[in-house]
Design a protein around this motif. Structure first.
Motif, PDB file in Angstrom:
ATOM      1  N   GLN A 240     -52.388 -14.694  74.716  1.00 40.16           N
ATOM      2  CA  GLN A 240     -52.820 -13.325  74.402  1.00 40.16           C
ATOM      3  C   GLN A 240     -54.300 -13.293  74.030  1.00 40.16           C
ATOM      4  N   PHE A 241     -54.705 -14.259  73.264  1.00 32.85           N
ATOM      5  CA  PHE A 241     -56.104 -14.358  72.854  1.00 32.85           C
ATOM      6  C   PHE A 241     -57.024 -14.488  74.068  1.00 32.85           C
ATOM      7  N   LEU A 242     -56.668 -15.378  74.983  1.00 27.39           N
ATOM      8  CA  LEU A 242     -57.510 -15.629  76.153  1.00 27.39           C
ATOM      9  C   LEU A 242     -57.480 -14.466  77.130  1.00 27.39           C
ATOM     10  N   SER A 243     -56.334 -13.792  77.249  1.00 25.23           N
ATOM     11  CA  SER A 243     -56.223 -12.680  78.195  1.00 25.23           C
ATOM     12  C   SER A 243     -57.119 -11.514  77.803  1.00 25.23           C
ATOM     13  N   ARG A 244     -57.571 -11.471  76.570  1.00 28.61           N
ATOM     14  CA  ARG A 244     -58.483 -10.420  76.112  1.00 28.61           C
ATOM     15  C   ARG A 244     -59.943 -10.789  76.360  1.00 28.61           C
ATOM     16  N   GLY A 245     -60.159 -11.874  77.086  1.00 28.92           N
ATOM     17  CA  GLY A 245     -61.516 -12.288  77.413  1.00 28.92           C
ATOM     18  C   GLY A 245     -62.225 -13.005  76.294  1.00 28.92           C
ATOM     19  N   TRP A 333     -53.559 -23.443  79.947  1.00 29.99           N
ATOM     20  CA  TRP A 333     -54.419 -24.489  80.517  1.00 29.99           C
ATOM     21  C   TRP A 333     -55.240 -23.927  81.677  1.00 29.99           C
ATOM     22  N   ASN A 334     -54.594 -23.206  82.570  1.00 29.33           N
ATOM     23  CA  ASN A 334     -55.290 -22.663  83.736  1.00 29.33           C
ATOM     24  C   ASN A 334     -56.346 -21.646  83.328  1.00 29.33           C
ATOM     25  N   MET A 335     -56.043 -20.843  82.329  1.00 30.30           N
ATOM     26  CA  MET A 335     -57.024 -19.861  81.861  1.00 30.30           C
ATOM     27  C   MET A 335     -58.228 -20.551  81.247  1.00 30.30           C
TER      28      MET A 335
END
Length: 368
Positions: A240-245, A333-335
């Motif tokens: 969730q953290f990474l999906s927010r950029g 990992w992919n993000m």
């Protein structure tokens, strides 16, 4: 007397052939390097068929000139230029260490830096310039000095922030010789503390960028005493953290090139590699003992009396934060890979340097 056409030689004299060949070479060289029309050719996608054909001929002629026997070979590409403040103020790793040089540790977050600072402060009793120098009222000190805190000794300046670095520069930290080790995450700012006479000797510990970025996220969830603490991060998963950029994006390359907001390119990666190759003694977090041994050898700090203290720190670490691992191939990992591709390539290069420096710095230490 006229020679009948049928009895004339079927080829030109050799000297004329040589002359024509030389002219062809010169013409080709002129076309390849000096012809102003070459500079006016449009991009390949927009060129007409005739212009594309002309471009290919120019390329062929240039290749012919550079590959003819006896013609000087093309020069090897020059290494990328590194920023002046780094080139002048941080010594090359193979240069002899001068008495006025100071060790500079580039502290990459969540890569074993706290353990290293504890080792040099507690076990080797080195005077350190870190964030502690600006605590306990010492940010109000009017002159440079050293103070003791438990088993540690510090210079009374904070080199962990740009403001603290500027303050340390005003106090002429590098010229004073007070610090055995200057510690900072700001490479260019810290490099500006030094000068061509009082140089910094750059060393660092590296960790895989995906592991490090994940560790930093989980650390920020808990470390309420840190400036980077996120009060609401405990409510988010790392995905969730990474999906927010949010999260790190090639932090190492950005710091090494001093490009914090601009888009990064392959040239920036090459510059970062060149800085490490020429200026940095490389350590690896997953080879911590060997790394500390190498640093000790390089700086002439090795002592068998410190082994017990070193072993204790290596076994238990400092400021460690156990957390769930990010699995290879997982969404997180992919993000993280996509966000830190240049840093991953730089880390892989640092691994190569770590192996190469084993022999290089062993010889260097023997020459001190």
């Amino acid at each position: 007397m006229m020679i009948p056409r049928s009895t004339r030689p079927s080829c030109l004299p050799s000297i004329l052939i040589s002359t024509l060949l030389l002219l062809n070479i010169q013409n080709a060289a002129s076309l390849a390097y000096d012809d102003p029309l070459k500079q006016q050719l449009p991009e390949e996608d927009s060129a007409t068929p005739n212009l594309r054909h002309g471009r290919r001929r120019l390329q062929q002629q240039e290749e012919m000139v550079l590959t003819l026997p006896g013609y000087p070979p093309a020069a090897a590409p020059l290494p990328p230029l590194i920023p002046r403040v780094v080139a002048e103020n941080l010594a090359e790793i193979t240069e002899p260490i001068a008495a006025q040089d100071t060790a500079f540790f580039w502290h990459i977050p969540k890569a074993g830096g706290s353990t290293l600072k504890a080792y040099y402060g507690r076990c080797l009793h080195k005077v350190e310039s870190t964030e502690v120098g600006g605590m306990f009222g010492h940010d109000q000190d009017q002159e440079l000095g050293i103070f003791t805190r438990g088993d540690y000794r510090y210079v009374n300046v904070d080199t962990s922030t740009p403001e603290g670095i500027e303050h340390a520069k005003e106090f002429q930290l590098a010229e004073s010789g007070y610090a055995d080790i200057v510690v900072s995450t700001y490479l260019h700012g810290a490099a500006d503390l030094f000068n061509p006479v009082n140089r910094g000797r750059f060393f660092a510990i590296f960790r895989h960028p995906i592991e490090r970025a994940a560790s930093h996220f989980y650390y920020r969830q808990k470390a309420s005493w840190e400036k980077a603490y996120g009060k609401k991060l405990h409510m988010l998963t790392i995905e969730q953290f990474l999906s927010r950029g949010r999260g790190e994006k090639n932090w190492m390359v950005r710091v090494l090139t001093n490009k914090f907001t601009e888009a990064l390119t392959g040239e920036d990666l090459e510059m970062a590699k060149e800085i490490l190759r020429t200026r940095c003694v490389v350590g690896m977090m997953d080879r911590m003992q060997e790394s500390l041994d190498r640093f000790d050898m390089y700086f002439g700090w090795a002592s068998p009396e410190n082994q017990e203290c070193k072993n204790e720190l290596l076994n238990h670490g400092v400021n460690s934060n156990p957390h769930a691992m990010v699995e290879v191939g997982s969404e997180a990992w992919n993000m993280l890979y996509e966000m830190n591709e240049l840093d991953i390539k730089l880390y892989e290069y640092a691994q190569i340097l770590f192996e190469e420096q084993r022999a290089l710095l062993g010889v260097h230490a023997m020459q001190q």
